[in-house]
Design an enzyme around this catalytic site. Structure first.
Site, short mmCIF file in Angstrom:
data_model
loop_
_atom_site.label_atom_id
_atom_site.label_comp_id
_atom_site.label_asym_id
_atom_site.label_seq_id
_atom_site.Cartn_x
_atom_site.Cartn_y
_atom_site.Cartn_z
N GLN A 197 2.25 -5.96 -3.20
CA GLN A 197 2.47 -6.02 -1.74
C GLN A 197 3.75 -5.25 -1.39
O GLN A 197 4.01 -4.23 -1.99
CB GLN A 197 2.50 -7.47 -1.25
CG GLN A 197 1.17 -8.20 -1.31
CD GLN A 197 0.92 -8.84 -2.65
OE1 GLN A 197 1.78 -9.48 -3.22
NE2 GLN A 197 -0.27 -8.68 -3.18
N ASP A 240 0.82 -1.22 0.00
CA ASP A 240 0.00 0.00 0.00
C ASP A 240 0.85 1.27 0.00
O ASP A 240 0.44 2.30 0.52
CB ASP A 240 -0.96 0.02 1.20
CG ASP A 240 -1.76 -1.26 1.33
OD1 ASP A 240 -2.36 -1.66 0.32
OD2 ASP A 240 -1.77 -1.86 2.42
N GLY A 288 -3.82 -4.37 -4.88
CA GLY A 288 -4.78 -3.33 -5.22
C GLY A 288 -4.03 -2.08 -5.62
O GLY A 288 -3.53 -1.35 -4.77
N HIS A 289 -3.87 -1.86 -6.92
CA HIS A 289 -3.09 -0.72 -7.41
C HIS A 289 -4.04 0.36 -7.93
O HIS A 289 -4.77 0.14 -8.89
CB HIS A 289 -2.11 -1.16 -8.49
CG HIS A 289 -1.03 -2.06 -7.94
ND1 HIS A 289 -0.12 -2.71 -8.73
CD2 HIS A 289 -0.73 -2.40 -6.67
CE1 HIS A 289 0.71 -3.42 -7.96
NE2 HIS A 289 0.34 -3.25 -6.71
N LYS A 325 2.44 2.12 -5.33
CA LYS A 325 3.22 1.64 -6.47
C LYS A 325 2.51 1.86 -7.80
O LYS A 325 3.15 2.21 -8.80
CB LYS A 325 3.51 0.14 -6.30
CG LYS A 325 4.38 -0.18 -5.09
CD LYS A 325 4.58 -1.68 -4.92
CE LYS A 325 3.32 -2.39 -4.47
NZ LYS A 325 2.86 -2.01 -3.11
#
Length: 432
Positions: free
Chosen positions: A225, A14, A41-42, A17
């Site tokens: 991650q 988080d 989750g990007h 990225k």
């Protein structure tokens, strides 16, 4: 000049990225995911429009960029189809821009059922997985019973292999976890319905990347991650099931390790963590609430509230070692705006009174660790959207400089907002 650039998280994920990968892919020919799955989750914000990607690489929004899902990624056909449809509904030609490795392990319904059954059985000792079947899929891979994208080319053999592996897993689900069995025919039908779509995107990723290297093409490797969640080097067992460190690039894509030119570590200006596990600088006071609210610290994948705390340079130095970082991208600096003082963890005090400047190796050794802080003046001026270093408050510049001193790594990029334009590139990784 760096042709092969890696972007990865230096904390517990988080870090921001997705935005940085999207920004830097303006110059890239390929963007490659090399580990993880749709537990990532990007979040990208482009001209105010928000896009959240879980499985497809962040380069998918760019024309003339090919996105690749490498063999180190566990691939859920259902999640991929859902994400593809959402993007295609917005006019993005995903099938023209996306390629897959035939060696990607598949995540199927029984992996999800196992993941959730295990977390439920652990009770208070639950790891806090996303419940998406990531761990069980990696287990099948290592046990050499997993099904892969390449197995879909022979549908008859696939059906036989699926039946065998599902008998094994359903036995566990029913007899050990007292859960319902997963329906074989449904899994087979659902997978066969999308098999031809998946196989049409398969390429020899290792060969493609080697040819790109020989041509001098720019390639971006997108980590998911963060370093401290690495299966081998993270806060085990409170980790993910893949290698999130730079070593995962070679094994998860097929690029020879000598050809990695630059490793960019994404570093949030404070610390966050989702789920259980050690977090020495975690804050339970109003400052912790401030960071959560100002930083909108809720997971893009699960919606869970993230734990928040001060930046831990002890943990970050471990990330520097593990990844041989070339430079940092500092994100969410603007979240610290308005704080009277900011703190950096520079060492740990162990339960026996010793002061250490390296992270413990075993999970049990983290118990009772107390952070030793260095306190610096905060700043009242807004850094949000500032696009030039000279526009930053002196106190913010001092904070940045101190991070560089404590870690020994230069901050090459500074992010001051969610949009790709709200960024200062002090040194472009592709030019480094």
């Amino acid at each position: 000049m760096g042709n092969n650039v890696v972007v990865l998280g230096t904390q517990w994920g988080d870090e921001g990225k997705g935005k940085i990968v999207d920004l830097l892919t303006e110059r890239a020919k390929y963007v490659v995911r090399y580990q993880g799955g749709h537990n990532a989750g990007h979040t990208l914000v482009i001209n105010g429009e928000k896009t959240v990607l879980h499985l497809i690489p962040s380069g998918i929004l760019r024309e003339n960029v090919t996105s690749i899902i490498g063999n180190g990624v566990v691939l859920s056909p259902a999640a991929l189809m859902k994400e593809m449809k959402e993007l295609e509904d917005r006019g993005i030609p995903v099938r023209e821009r996306l390629l897959l490795s035939e060696a990607c392990p598949l995540i199927l319904d029984y992996h999800v059922a196992l993941d959730n059954a295990r977390e439920k059985a652990r009770g208070a000792k639950a790891i806090g997985t996303t419940g998406r079947g990531i761990g069980p899929a990696y287990e099948d891979k290592v046990a050499r019973r997993g099904l892969r994208v390449g197995d879909l080319f022979d549908k008859e053999t696939f059906a036989e292999k699926l039946k065998e592996v599902m008998e094994y897993h359903n036995f566990q689900l029913v007899n050990y976890y007292k859960a319902e069995a997963v329906d074989y025919q449904k899994v087979l039908d659902d997978t066969m319905a999308v098999a031809d779509i998946l196989t049409s995107m398969v390429v020899d990723v290792s060969d493609l990347l080697d040819q790109a290297r020989q041509r001098g093409d720019f390639v971006m490797f997108e980590g998911a991650q963060g370093t401290l969640l690495d299966i081998d080097h993270g806060t085990y067992p409170y980790v993910t099931s893949s290698n999130t460190t730079a070593g995962g690039v070679a094994t998860g894509s097929g690029l020879g390790p000598r050809y990695v030119d630059y490793v960019l570590g994404i570093l949030k200006a404070y610390s966050t963590r989702v789920g259980a596990g050690p977090f020495p600088t975690e804050l339970f006071d109003e400052t912790g609430e401030f960071l959560c609210k100002q930083g909108n610290e809720f997971g893009a994948t699960t919606g869970r509230r993230r734990r928040t705390g001060w930046l831990d340079t002890v943990a970050v130095r471990r990330a520097v070692q593990l990844n041989s970082l070339s430079g940092f991208c500092l994100t969410k600096l603007d979240v610290l705006d308005g704080l009277k003082e900011v703190k950096l963890c520079v060492a740990y005090r162990m339960p026996d009174g010793r002061e250490v400047t390296t992270t413990p190796l075993a999970a049990d050794d983290w118990k009772g660790v107390e952070p030793i802080y260095e306190t610096m003046p905060g700043w009242s001026e807004s850094t949000f959207g500032v696009k030039d270093r000279s526009g930053l408050p002196q106190a913010a510049l001092n904070y940045i400089k101190r991070i560089e001193e404590l870690t020994g790594v230069p901050i090459d990029i500074i992010s001051t907002g969610p949009d790709r334009t709200e960024t200062m590139i002090l040194r472009d990784p592709f030019d480094a």
